[in-house]
Design a protein around this motif. Structure first.
Motif, mmCIF file in Angstrom:
data_model
loop_
_atom_site.group_PDB
_atom_site.id
_atom_site.type_symbol
_atom_site.label_atom_id
_atom_site.label_comp_id
_atom_site.label_asym_id
_atom_site.label_seq_id
_atom_site.Cartn_x
_atom_site.Cartn_y
_atom_site.Cartn_z
ATOM 1 N N ARG A 317 -97.251 73.313 -46.843
ATOM 2 C CA ARG A 317 -98.540 73.423 -46.154
ATOM 3 C C ARG A 317 -99.224 72.220 -45.670
ATOM 4 N NH1 ARG A 317 -101.085 75.416 -50.360
ATOM 5 N NH2 ARG A 317 -99.902 77.459 -49.858
ATOM 6 N N GLY A 318 -99.326 70.943 -46.700
ATOM 7 C CA GLY A 318 -99.746 69.871 -46.178
ATOM 8 C C GLY A 318 -98.886 68.662 -45.799
ATOM 9 N N PHE A 319 -97.733 69.194 -45.218
ATOM 10 C CA PHE A 319 -96.626 68.285 -44.937
ATOM 11 C C PHE A 319 -97.032 66.981 -44.051
ATOM 12 C CE2 PHE A 319 -92.804 66.486 -42.698
ATOM 13 C CZ PHE A 319 -91.953 66.631 -43.610
ATOM 14 N N ILE A 320 -96.795 65.881 -44.402
ATOM 15 C CA ILE A 320 -96.979 64.734 -43.338
ATOM 16 C C ILE A 320 -95.476 64.114 -43.155
ATOM 17 C CG2 ILE A 320 -97.841 62.424 -43.349
ATOM 18 C CD1 ILE A 320 -100.080 63.361 -45.320
ATOM 19 N N LYS A 321 -94.819 63.497 -43.884
ATOM 20 C CA LYS A 321 -93.515 63.078 -43.912
ATOM 21 C C LYS A 321 -92.672 63.330 -45.045
ATOM 22 C CE LYS A 321 -93.976 60.967 -39.926
ATOM 23 N NZ LYS A 321 -93.092 60.875 -38.687
ATOM 24 N N ALA A 322 -91.174 63.012 -44.893
ATOM 25 C CA ALA A 322 -90.364 63.029 -46.034
ATOM 26 C C ALA A 322 -89.782 61.699 -46.111
ATOM 27 C CB ALA A 322 -89.389 64.193 -45.844
ATOM 28 N N GLU A 323 -89.854 61.084 -47.173
ATOM 29 C CA GLU A 323 -89.036 59.688 -47.452
ATOM 30 C C GLU A 323 -87.718 59.810 -48.074
ATOM 31 O OE1 GLU A 323 -89.805 55.290 -49.308
ATOM 32 O OE2 GLU A 323 -90.462 57.000 -50.312
ATOM 33 N N VAL A 324 -86.673 59.521 -47.357
ATOM 34 C CA VAL A 324 -85.421 60.043 -47.391
ATOM 35 C C VAL A 324 -84.381 59.112 -47.424
ATOM 36 C CG1 VAL A 324 -83.476 61.895 -46.587
ATOM 37 C CG2 VAL A 324 -86.034 62.330 -46.201
ATOM 38 N N PHE A 325 -83.649 59.034 -48.552
ATOM 39 C CA PHE A 325 -82.384 58.016 -48.596
ATOM 40 C C PHE A 325 -81.325 58.890 -49.209
ATOM 41 C CE2 PHE A 325 -85.168 57.333 -52.152
ATOM 42 C CZ PHE A 325 -84.424 57.527 -53.399
ATOM 43 N N HIS A 326 -80.086 58.321 -49.371
ATOM 44 C CA HIS A 326 -79.010 58.977 -49.626
ATOM 45 C C HIS A 326 -78.407 58.801 -50.958
ATOM 46 C CE1 HIS A 326 -74.851 61.254 -49.388
ATOM 47 N NE2 HIS A 326 -75.500 61.961 -48.543
ATOM 48 N N ARG A 332 -74.519 52.790 -54.708
ATOM 49 C CA ARG A 332 -73.795 51.671 -54.270
ATOM 50 C C ARG A 332 -74.678 50.451 -54.456
ATOM 51 N NH1 ARG A 332 -73.726 48.554 -49.494
ATOM 52 N NH2 ARG A 332 -75.268 50.155 -48.619
ATOM 53 N N LEU A 333 -76.000 50.499 -54.326
ATOM 54 C CA LEU A 333 -76.863 49.429 -54.352
ATOM 55 C C LEU A 333 -77.571 49.594 -55.835
ATOM 56 C CD1 LEU A 333 -78.787 49.338 -51.279
ATOM 57 C CD2 LEU A 333 -76.891 47.830 -51.897
ATOM 58 N N GLY A 334 -77.519 50.484 -56.626
ATOM 59 C CA GLY A 334 -77.855 50.413 -58.063
ATOM 60 C C GLY A 334 -79.409 50.782 -58.443
ATOM 61 N N SER A 335 -80.180 50.837 -57.409
ATOM 62 C CA SER A 335 -81.911 50.828 -57.751
ATOM 63 C C SER A 335 -82.407 51.266 -56.502
ATOM 64 C CB SER A 335 -82.575 49.797 -58.222
ATOM 65 O OG SER A 335 -82.567 48.717 -57.299
ATOM 66 N N GLU A 336 -83.563 52.308 -56.448
ATOM 67 C CA GLU A 336 -84.237 52.461 -55.373
ATOM 68 C C GLU A 336 -85.052 51.126 -54.769
ATOM 69 O OE1 GLU A 336 -88.251 55.028 -54.693
ATOM 70 O OE2 GLU A 336 -86.720 55.997 -56.091
ATOM 71 N N LYS A 337 -85.316 50.169 -55.349
ATOM 72 C CA LYS A 337 -85.999 49.056 -55.160
ATOM 73 C C LYS A 337 -84.904 48.274 -54.140
ATOM 74 C CE LYS A 337 -87.952 44.647 -56.491
ATOM 75 N NZ LYS A 337 -87.358 43.682 -56.013
ATOM 76 N N ALA A 338 -83.695 48.041 -54.578
ATOM 77 C CA ALA A 338 -82.514 47.484 -53.639
ATOM 78 C C ALA A 338 -82.470 48.179 -52.307
ATOM 79 C CB ALA A 338 -81.313 47.255 -54.658
ATOM 80 N N LEU A 339 -82.177 49.466 -52.387
ATOM 81 C CA LEU A 339 -82.264 50.345 -51.376
ATOM 82 C C LEU A 339 -83.294 50.123 -50.554
ATOM 83 C CD1 LEU A 339 -80.623 53.719 -51.404
ATOM 84 C CD2 LEU A 339 -82.859 53.550 -50.137
ATOM 85 N N LYS A 340 -84.381 50.023 -50.835
ATOM 86 C CA LYS A 340 -85.773 50.203 -49.720
ATOM 87 C C LYS A 340 -85.672 48.614 -49.178
ATOM 88 C CE LYS A 340 -88.410 53.694 -51.851
ATOM 89 N NZ LYS A 340 -89.766 53.787 -52.575
ATOM 90 N N GLY A 346 -85.801 56.034 -44.938
ATOM 91 C CA GLY A 346 -86.607 56.206 -43.783
ATOM 92 C C GLY A 346 -87.490 57.398 -44.090
ATOM 93 N N LEU A 347 -88.510 57.327 -43.381
ATOM 94 C CA LEU A 347 -89.537 58.375 -43.131
ATOM 95 C C LEU A 347 -89.237 59.263 -41.854
ATOM 96 C CD1 LEU A 347 -93.033 56.468 -43.655
ATOM 97 C CD2 LEU A 347 -91.880 57.804 -45.104
ATOM 98 N N GLU A 348 -88.982 60.472 -42.213
ATOM 99 C CA GLU A 348 -88.774 61.647 -41.360
ATOM 100 C C GLU A 348 -89.889 62.832 -41.308
ATOM 101 O OE1 GLU A 348 -86.015 61.221 -39.939
ATOM 102 O OE2 GLU A 348 -84.843 59.815 -41.247
ATOM 103 N N GLY A 349 -89.734 63.444 -40.119
ATOM 104 C CA GLY A 349 -90.655 64.552 -39.835
ATOM 105 C C GLY A 349 -90.015 65.832 -40.412
ATOM 106 N N GLY A 357 -76.925 65.426 -50.385
ATOM 107 C CA GLY A 357 -76.819 64.354 -51.291
ATOM 108 C C GLY A 357 -78.241 63.526 -50.843
ATOM 109 N N ASP A 358 -78.982 63.932 -50.251
ATOM 110 C CA ASP A 358 -80.121 63.250 -49.839
ATOM 111 C C ASP A 358 -81.039 63.281 -51.019
ATOM 112 O OD1 ASP A 358 -80.017 62.553 -47.336
ATOM 113 O OD2 ASP A 358 -80.984 64.297 -46.254
ATOM 114 N N VAL A 359 -81.701 62.395 -51.221
ATOM 115 C CA VAL A 359 -82.960 62.234 -52.229
ATOM 116 C C VAL A 359 -84.170 62.279 -51.534
ATOM 117 C CG1 VAL A 359 -83.771 60.880 -54.186
ATOM 118 C CG2 VAL A 359 -81.425 60.934 -53.849
ATOM 119 N N ILE A 360 -85.192 62.978 -51.607
ATOM 120 C CA ILE A 360 -86.329 63.268 -50.904
ATOM 121 C C ILE A 360 -87.559 63.110 -51.751
ATOM 122 C CG2 ILE A 360 -87.521 64.639 -49.230
ATOM 123 C CD1 ILE A 360 -84.890 65.929 -48.823
#
Length: 366
Positions: A317-326, A332-340, A346-349, A357-360
């Motif tokens: 209902r209040g959707f603004i954006k979805a932050e998505v990574f795989h 492969r990178l070992g952490s969310e911090k390293a990935l960002k 990415g921010l997706e509509g 396999g997406d993490v959202i």
């Protein structure tokens, strides 16, 4: 969204044995028809190594896998569409599920009688499907009787529906399942409103003996069943219900040794669920935070907006954006911090098509 599968087949095909293996239950599996009358129901977690890896990375307080609900529906017999063997009651249970797991007997056992008298997997599969077809034809005839009157009065929508129904009836009369027909989106929508049994995708489970599982190549009878499934645009797998039930009683280390001894690539539950997901074009996305790592089932083609609604209606209902990574990049990178830091989140509509396999993370105004 949880996958619901109905396990069907002739009596003594091994449905309850496979249900026991899948759900680690102990429902009756006696050697006589109609041992199962009301459907046994089991809800089991979907095996997914990715969720286990995400739990190691995030260390959440709770880990929630996706689930599959299995209904062990009583054995159908010839004449079920006319009520034989409580057929009407059993067929009604089939309408509730997303897909059918059709267990077909492919093993010889003098101690377990065969309801059709002799072993013939393709013939057995055809016996069940004939009953489903007959029941669907009955449903179509009832609808046709009503729609013909409207079409005769000049109703244009009724005329279009009448043409579609008569097309489908002809195909079913020639023995083709509704799920194998080349239908338009409009025709499919119409059929879904009728809850046709043969519109449901079918995963055939060739229930074989222990000896067959030790062989790389399929026996001629099992191969014939696989070919039969392919002709119908469905799928087939090979399992030994007896072995799978034995595996469920073992500890983890013993289970691994057992699987290796019989050269099984994966346990039956994993193999069956993955095949059912593929049949229905189902995939998985994840949500992760310190409180919970969770897997969600979605239909291929779903959008970020659809996914938000699965997690919580407020997010949709209040959707603004979805932050998505795989998941693959996170692993492969070992952490969310390293990935960002690598710019891989990415921010997706709302129209973004989710990938398996997406993490959202959903950003919402509510």
């Amino acid at each position: 969204m949880s996958l619901q599968c109905g396990i069907i087949g002739l009596p003594n095909a091994g449905k309850s044995t496979i249900f026991n293996a899948l759900t680690a239950s102990q429902v009756p599996a006696e050697s006589y028809p109609f041992c199962t009358i009301d459907p046994n129901v089991g809800v089991v977690p979907v095996p997914d190594e990715r969720l286990e890896q995400l739990a190691r990375i995030y260390q959440p307080g709770k880990v929630t896998p996706a689930t599959v609900k299995f209904l062990d529906i009583a054995g159908l017999v010839r004449g079920a569409s006319k009520g034989e063997g409580l057929g009407n009651q059993f067929l009604a249970h089939i309408r509730e599920v997303d897909a059918l797991i059709h267990v077909v007997r492919c093993f010889e056992d003098p101690d377990v009688s065969h309801v059709e008298g002799s072993l013939d997997p393709v013939k057995d599969a055809g016996t069940i499907e004939t009953e489903l077809l007959l029941k669907d034809l009955e449903t179509l005839e009832k609808r046709l009787a009503r729609i013909k009157k409207l079409a005769a009065s000049g109703d244009s929508e009724a005329r279009e529906e009448l043409a579609a129904l008569e097309k489908v009836r002809q195909e079913l009369n020639e023995g083709r399942l509704a799920c194998a027909l080349d239908l338009s989106d409009e025709e499919l929508a119409l059929l879904r409103s009728l809850f046709l049994l043969t519109l449901k995708p079918i995963l055939y489970v060739a229930n074989v003996g222990e000896g067959e599982m030790e062989q790389e190549e399929r026996s001629p009878q099992v191969q014939a069943l696989f070919d039969f499934a392919t002709r119908e645009n469905n799928r087939a797998i090979r399992l030994c219900g007896k072995l799978e039930q034995e595996i469920t009683l073992l500890g983890e280390s013993e289970r691994e040794a057992f699987v290796e001894e019989y050269h099984l690539r994966e346990a039956g539950l994993t193999k069956l669920i993955h095949a059912a997901y593929g049949l229905l074009d189902y995939q998985t996305f994840f949500t992760c935070n310190p409180n919970e790592a969770r897997a969600w089932t979605f239909h291929q083609g779903a959008t970020a907006w659809d996914a938000a609604g699965m997690v919580h209606t407020d997010f949709q209902r209040g959707f603004i954006k979805a932050e998505v990574f795989h998941y693959d990049e996170l692993l492969r990178l070992g952490s969310e911090k390293a990935l960002k830091e690598a710019g891989l989140a990415g921010l997706e509509g709302k129209d973004y098509r989710i990938r398996d396999g997406d993490v959202i993370y959903f950003k919402s105004s509510t």
